[in-house]
Scaffold this motif. Structure first.
Motif, short mmCIF file in Angstrom:
data_model
loop_
_atom_site.label_atom_id
_atom_site.label_comp_id
_atom_site.label_asym_id
_atom_site.label_seq_id
_atom_site.Cartn_x
_atom_site.Cartn_y
_atom_site.Cartn_z
N HIS A 117 0.80 -1.19 0.08
CA HIS A 117 0.19 0.03 0.04
C HIS A 117 0.96 1.19 0.08
CE1 HIS A 117 -4.32 -1.70 1.36
NE2 HIS A 117 -3.60 -2.63 0.62
N VAL A 118 2.17 1.18 0.30
CA VAL A 118 2.92 2.22 0.75
C VAL A 118 3.16 2.85 -0.74
CG1 VAL A 118 5.36 3.32 1.23
CG2 VAL A 118 4.15 1.32 2.37
N PRO A 119 3.52 2.57 -2.01
CA PRO A 119 3.68 2.99 -3.32
C PRO A 119 2.26 3.57 -3.67
CG PRO A 119 4.27 0.79 -3.46
CD PRO A 119 4.02 1.12 -2.00
N VAL A 120 1.47 3.01 -3.45
CA VAL A 120 -0.11 3.31 -4.07
C VAL A 120 -0.33 4.55 -3.26
CG1 VAL A 120 -2.70 2.57 -4.06
CG2 VAL A 120 -0.62 0.84 -4.37
N ARG A 121 -0.25 4.85 -2.06
CA ARG A 121 -0.54 6.10 -1.33
C ARG A 121 0.23 7.14 -1.95
NH1 ARG A 121 -0.74 2.71 3.47
NH2 ARG A 121 1.26 3.08 3.99
N GLU A 122 1.50 6.63 -2.24
CA GLU A 122 2.32 7.93 -2.91
C GLU A 122 1.85 8.15 -4.15
OE1 GLU A 122 4.92 10.86 -3.97
OE2 GLU A 122 4.28 10.10 -2.10
N ALA A 123 1.19 7.20 -5.17
CA ALA A 123 0.74 7.43 -6.38
C ALA A 123 -0.55 8.03 -6.19
CB ALA A 123 0.36 5.87 -6.96
N PHE A 124 -1.29 7.90 -5.38
CA PHE A 124 -2.59 8.77 -4.95
C PHE A 124 -2.19 10.19 -4.72
CE2 PHE A 124 -5.41 4.92 -3.76
CZ PHE A 124 -5.29 4.42 -4.70
N ARG A 125 -1.28 10.51 -3.96
CA ARG A 125 -0.67 11.80 -3.56
C ARG A 125 -0.38 12.50 -4.98
NH1 ARG A 125 1.00 9.65 1.60
NH2 ARG A 125 3.01 9.15 0.92
N ARG A 126 0.24 12.01 -5.81
CA ARG A 126 0.65 12.37 -7.10
C ARG A 126 -0.51 12.75 -7.98
NH1 ARG A 126 6.05 11.38 -8.79
NH2 ARG A 126 7.62 10.39 -7.24
N LEU A 127 -1.48 12.05 -8.00
CA LEU A 127 -2.74 12.22 -8.78
C LEU A 127 -3.48 13.35 -8.09
CD1 LEU A 127 -4.13 8.35 -9.26
CD2 LEU A 127 -2.91 10.00 -10.98
N GLU A 128 -3.30 13.49 -6.94
CA GLU A 128 -4.15 14.56 -6.09
C GLU A 128 -3.36 16.17 -6.44
OE1 GLU A 128 -5.26 14.46 -2.08
OE2 GLU A 128 -4.46 12.23 -2.14
N ALA A 129 -1.92 15.78 -6.64
CA ALA A 129 -1.08 17.05 -6.79
C ALA A 129 -1.43 17.52 -8.40
CB ALA A 129 0.36 16.74 -6.72
N GLN A 130 -1.76 16.46 -9.34
CA GLN A 130 -2.17 16.73 -10.69
C GLN A 130 -3.56 17.16 -10.76
OE1 GLN A 130 -0.23 13.08 -12.02
NE2 GLN A 130 -0.29 14.20 -13.95
N GLY A 131 -4.32 17.21 -9.88
CA GLY A 131 -5.70 17.41 -9.84
C GLY A 131 -6.62 16.52 -10.39
N LEU A 132 -6.15 15.37 -10.54
CA LEU A 132 -6.92 14.15 -11.09
C LEU A 132 -7.77 13.20 -10.04
CD1 LEU A 132 -4.34 12.72 -13.64
CD2 LEU A 132 -6.25 14.34 -13.98
N ALA A 133 -7.17 13.39 -8.83
CA ALA A 133 -8.00 12.89 -7.58
C ALA A 133 -8.00 13.59 -6.47
CB ALA A 133 -7.25 11.62 -7.30
N ILE A 134 -9.16 13.42 -5.69
CA ILE A 134 -9.29 14.02 -4.56
C ILE A 134 -9.60 13.02 -3.30
CG2 ILE A 134 -11.25 15.27 -3.21
CD1 ILE A 134 -12.09 16.38 -5.82
N SER A 135 -8.88 13.44 -2.04
CA SER A 135 -9.10 12.65 -0.85
C SER A 135 -10.10 13.23 0.16
CB SER A 135 -7.54 12.55 -0.22
OG SER A 135 -7.65 11.97 0.95
N GLU A 136 -11.04 12.33 0.42
CA GLU A 136 -12.04 12.87 1.03
C GLU A 136 -11.84 12.11 2.64
OE1 GLU A 136 -15.66 13.96 -2.03
OE2 GLU A 136 -15.27 11.73 -1.38
N ARG A 162 -13.69 8.59 3.42
CA ARG A 162 -14.28 8.14 2.31
C ARG A 162 -13.35 7.79 1.22
NH1 ARG A 162 -19.16 11.98 -0.08
NH2 ARG A 162 -19.34 10.01 -1.34
N GLY A 163 -12.05 7.92 1.57
CA GLY A 163 -10.92 7.64 0.43
C GLY A 163 -10.67 8.50 -0.44
N VAL A 164 -9.99 7.85 -1.65
CA VAL A 164 -9.88 8.80 -2.64
C VAL A 164 -10.65 8.32 -3.83
CG1 VAL A 164 -8.00 9.24 -4.28
CG2 VAL A 164 -7.34 8.61 -1.99
N ARG A 165 -11.12 9.33 -4.57
CA ARG A 165 -11.79 9.11 -5.85
C ARG A 165 -11.37 10.11 -6.90
NH1 ARG A 165 -14.97 13.57 -6.54
NH2 ARG A 165 -15.69 14.95 -4.88
N VAL A 166 -11.85 9.92 -8.25
CA VAL A 166 -11.41 10.44 -9.36
C VAL A 166 -12.26 11.95 -9.23
CG1 VAL A 166 -11.39 10.67 -11.71
CG2 VAL A 166 -10.86 8.51 -10.73
N ALA A 167 -11.36 12.90 -9.54
CA ALA A 167 -11.84 14.19 -9.42
C ALA A 167 -12.90 14.53 -10.64
CB ALA A 167 -10.79 15.42 -9.55
N SER A 168 -14.19 14.86 -10.06
CA SER A 168 -15.03 15.42 -11.23
C SER A 168 -14.77 16.80 -11.99
CB SER A 168 -16.58 15.32 -10.70
OG SER A 168 -16.87 14.22 -10.31
#
Length: 221
Positions: free
Chosen positions: A44-63, A66-72
Motif C-alpha cells: 500500500h505504501v507506493p499506492v498511497r504515494e501514487a494517489f498523492r501524485r494524482l491529487e497534486a495533478q488535480g486528477l484525484a481528491i482525498s475525502e 471516504r478514501g480517494v476518488r477521481v476528481a469530477s
C-alpha cells in the motif's frame, strides 16, 4: 537515488493518470488502495504515494473517511484551465519567438496538417499538443513548460470525456494564422491569436456509464 517504492509509485500514478485522462476511469469513481496494490503486485505504501501524485495533478481528491476518488470537473474548471493556458502559452510564445527557426515552423505546420486529417479525437489531440509544444519549447523555461504540459493533460481529459466518439475532421485556421504571423515576425499577432484559440470551449451532450445524458465541455484548441 529514488527508492524502489518511489519508482513503483511513479509507474502506478502514470498508468492511473492515463486511464483517468482517457476516460477509462470515470469522474467520481473510487480508487481503492487494495485493488490497485493487488493489480500492481505491490504494498500500500507506493499506492498511497501514487494517489498523492494524482491529487497534486488535480486528477484525484482525498475525502476524510471516504478514501480517494477521481476528481469530477465542471464548466468552471474547464474555463479556469483555458484561461491559464491562454496566459501561460502566450508568455511562452513571446519568449520562444526569437528562437523559432523555419524548420520548427515547418514541423508545426505538418502537425497541423496531421490534426486536420485525424479521424478520431486521440490522434487529433496528439497532433494538436505536438503543434503547441513545437512553437513553445524554444522559450527554454522548464517550469513554465511543465505547467503548460499539466494543463494540456487536463485539456485532454475534458476533450476525451466529451468526444470519445463522433469526432469530425476539422481545419484549424488558427494554427495557420499563428504560423503565418510567426513567419512574418509578427509575434504580437501570433500571441493574440493563440490567446483566443486556447479559450474556445465546445459543448456536447454525452451519455454516462449509467445511461444518463449530461453536458460535457472541452477546450478544442
Amino acid at each position: 537515488m529514488a527508492s524502489t517504492e518511489d519508482t513503483i509509485a511513479v509507474r502506478i500514478s502514470k498508468e492511473l493518470a492515463d486511464r483517468i485522462i482517457s476516460g477509462a476511469i470515470e469522474p467520481g469513481s473510487r480508487l481503492r488502495q487494495d485493488h490497485v496494490a493487488e493489480e500492481f503486485n505491490t504494498s500500500h505504501v507506493p499506492v498511497r504515494e501514487a494517489f498523492r501524485r494524482l491529487e497534486a495533478q488535480g486528477l484525484a481528491i482525498s475525502e476524510p473517511r471516504r478514501g480517494v476518488r477521481v476528481a469530477s470537473f465542471d464548466l468552471g474548471e474547464v474555463r479556469e484551465v483555458a484561461e491559464m493556458r491562454a496566459a501561460l502559452e502566450v508568455l511562452a510564445l513571446r519568449h520562444a519567438a526569437p528562437h523559432l527557426t523555419a524548420s520548427i515552423l515547418d514541423q508545426a505546420e505538418e502537425a497541423t496538417k496531421a490534426g486536420d486529417k485525424s479521424r478520431d479525437v486521440r490522434s487529433w489531440e496528439e497532433a494538436n499538443r505536438t503543434f503547441h509544444r513545437l512553437i513553445l519549447t524554444p522559450c527554454n523555461m522548464p517550469r513554465l513548460l511543465s505547467t503548460i504540459d499539466d494543463l494540456h493533460a487536463a485539456s485532454a481529459r475534458f476533450l476525451f470525456a466529451a468526444w470519445r466518439s463522433e469526432w469530425e475532421t476539422r481545419t484549424d485556421q488558427d494554427h495557420r494564422a499563428i504560423l503565418s504571423a510567426l513567419r512574418q515576425g509578427n509575434t504580437e499577432s501570433a500571441a493574440a491569436t493563440l490567446g483566443r484559440h486556447v479559450q474556445w470551449i465546445g459543448q456536447k451532450p454525452v451519455k454516462t456509464a449509467s445511461g444518463r445524458t449530461r453536458d460535457a465541455f472541452a477546450i478544442v484548441g
